[in-house]
Design an enzyme around this catalytic site. Structure first.
Site, short mmCIF file in Angstrom:
data_model
loop_
_atom_site.label_atom_id
_atom_site.label_comp_id
_atom_site.label_asym_id
_atom_site.label_seq_id
_atom_site.Cartn_x
_atom_site.Cartn_y
_atom_site.Cartn_z
N ASP A 149 0.86 -1.19 0.00
CA ASP A 149 0.00 0.00 0.00
C ASP A 149 0.89 1.23 0.00
OD1 ASP A 149 -0.13 1.04 3.09
OD2 ASP A 149 -0.04 -1.14 3.03
N GLU B 172 -7.22 4.38 12.55
CA GLU B 172 -6.13 4.05 13.47
C GLU B 172 -5.81 5.29 14.28
OE1 GLU B 172 -2.20 4.17 11.43
OE2 GLU B 172 -3.34 4.16 9.56
#
Ligand SMILES: *[C@@H]1O[C@H](CO)[C@@H](O)[C@H](O)[C@H]1NC(C)=O
Ligand SMILES: *[C@@H]1O[C@H](CO)[C@@H](O)[C@H](O)[C@H]1NC(C)=O
Length: 233
Positions: A32, A123
């Site tokens: 990613d 997150e």
């Protein structure tokens, strides 16, 4: 060519049948990326055995990754299965507003066999802002709002990228998404560790934040056909 990577090692071990436990690294590999990686050579990723890439699209409702289009087009041309992700800022606007912003700037989905469901990256915040000032129940509602909005526009539920630690701390370890949303767990270890409540397996595993390829290193928990099926919806 880069130095020996996990895939090369895994491929060698798989061929030599040295260790059945390591055959898992034969699962589809990916990375990613965001603008932090600069200009990415997607043909090199393919040559290195990568099957998929998740590309940063947006953050909150005020930020579009400047390299998103270049990355998405490059990945497509190179024949990679790809998808976009949105970095959540649950403190700045509703889940629906952020899902719509993500959808409007490249995070959409269609069942063309090469597009992964968009991912919600949720997150600890950039300034360590823990749970963004939301209670666990408010956080669960925010994620539901994002997820349902994404689903109503695309027909698929977004992948949820998180860590087990954040999920426990900020959602009270909610099991409310396990039956709908594929999980993508970040855990930099040789084993996946404890998963958030409800999920019995992870769909993606980010197992390192650097490696032989640019960006974070990821694995799909299944076969290449399984990965393609996810892109078909
Ligand atoms: C990525 O974005 C930076 C600006 O942040 C720009 O200088 C660079 O040319 C971009 N690269 C590509 C491949 O679009
Ligand atoms: C991968 O998925 C299977 C079920 O399909 C599960 O048994 C296994 O534990 C999963 N692996 C990880 C690392 O979650």
């Amino acid at each position: 060519m880069k130095s020996t990577g996990l895939l090369t090692l895994a491929a060698f071990l798989a061929l030599s049948s040295a260790s059945p436990s390591l055959v898992k690294r034969a699962a589809p590999q990916g990375v990613d990326i965001s603008h932090y990686q600069g200009t990415v050579n997607f043909n090199t990723l393919v040559a290195n055995g990568m099957s998929f890439v998740y590309i940063k699209v947006t953050e909150g409702t005020t930020y579009q990754d400047p390299n998103f289009s270049a990355n998405y087009n490059g990945a497509t041309k190179a024949g990679l299965i790809r998808g976009g992700y949105h970095f959540a800022h649950p403190d700045t606007s509703s889940g629906a507003t952020q899902a719509n912003y993500f959808l409007a700037h490249g995070g959409g989905w269609s069942g063309d066999g090469i597009t992964l469901p968009g991912a919600l990256d949720i997150e600890y915040g950039p300034s360590g802002s823990e749970c963004y000032g939301l209670s666990a129940s408010a956080m669960v509602s925010w994620i539901k709002d994002f997820s349902n909005t994404y689903h109503s526009h695309t027909g698929v539920y977004p992948v949820i990228y998180t860590t087990t630690d954040w999920w426990k701390t900020c959602t009270g370890n909610s099991a409310a998404f396990a039956s709908t949303n594929p999980l993508w767990i970040a855990h930099y270890s040789s084993s996946i560790g404890t998963l958030p409540a409800g999920w019995t397996y992870t769909t993606f595993w980010q197992y390192a934040d650097s490696g032989p390829n640019p960006g974070d290193q990821d694995e799909f928990n299944g076969s290449l056909q399984g990965l393609k099926n996810l892109a078909l919806g």
